[in-house]
Design a protein around this motif. Sequence first.
Motif, PDB file in Angstrom:
ATOM      1  N   ALA A  64      10.398  -2.641  -6.610  1.00  0.00           N
ATOM      2  CA  ALA A  64       9.118  -2.168  -6.377  1.00  0.00           C
ATOM      3  C   ALA A  64       8.986  -0.739  -6.117  1.00  0.00           C
ATOM      4  O   ALA A  64       7.828  -0.152  -6.643  1.00  0.00           O
ATOM      5  N   ASN A  96       6.615   1.703  -8.691  1.00  0.00           N
ATOM      6  CA  ASN A  96       5.152   1.897  -8.040  1.00  0.00           C
ATOM      7  C   ASN A  96       5.163   3.357  -7.487  1.00  0.00           C
ATOM      8  O   ASN A  96       4.297   3.713  -7.101  1.00  0.00           O
ATOM      9  N   SER A  97       6.354   4.082  -7.475  1.00  0.00           N
ATOM     10  CA  SER A  97       6.613   5.434  -7.257  1.00  0.00           C
ATOM     11  C   SER A  97       5.755   6.059  -8.143  1.00  0.00           C
ATOM     12  O   SER A  97       5.814   6.051  -9.532  1.00  0.00           O
ATOM     13  N   ASP A 155       0.913  -1.277  -0.026  1.00  0.00           N
ATOM     14  CA  ASP A 155       0.039   0.185   0.037  1.00  0.00           C
ATOM     15  C   ASP A 155       0.933   1.202   0.167  1.00  0.00           C
ATOM     16  O   ASP A 155       2.115   1.177  -0.046  1.00  0.00           O
ATOM     17  N   LEU A 203       4.854   1.814   0.533  1.00  0.00           N
ATOM     18  CA  LEU A 203       5.804   2.631  -0.360  1.00  0.00           C
ATOM     19  C   LEU A 203       6.623   3.480   0.275  1.00  0.00           C
ATOM     20  O   LEU A 203       7.999   4.004  -0.010  1.00  0.00           O
TER      21      LEU A 203
END
Length: 123
Positions: free
Chosen positions: A73, A77-78, A2, A6
Motif C-alpha cells: 500500500a 499510494n506514495s 487517508d 499513509l
Amino acid sequence: MDAKQLLILQHSLGLDQYGRGEPYRNHFVTGEGSKDHADCMALVDLGLMTVRSGSALSGGDDIFRVTNAGRAAVAANSPEPPKITRSQQRYLDYLEADCCMSFGEWLKWKTRVAAAAREARYV
C-alpha cells in the motif's frame, strides 16, 4: 487509507513522505488516547498493520508493525517526489559525496574531473 495513515506507514518503515529510502525499521509505538492510536487501529482493521499489546519496553503502549500488504500500500499510494532542477540535483550530489570540500571547491573539482575525462577521450 487517508494521508495521515499513509504517513504512519511510511514512518513505521523509516521512509520519507514519498516512500523513498531503504526500510530500516518496522514498528510504531503509540498508546490509547494518543493522536495516532485510532489511525493505527484503523490500519490494523484494513490488514495493513498488526498490533501487539504493550510491554515494559514500550512503556505499556501498543506496538504496531507493517504487514506485507501495508508495504504494498505504501508503494502504491506514495506520491511522486517533486521534480528538481539541475542545480538542485548538483547540490544533492555534493551532499551525497560527503567530502571535506566546500560546495564551491567541489564544483571546481567536478569541472576539472569532467575536463580531464573529455581530454582522455580525444587522446
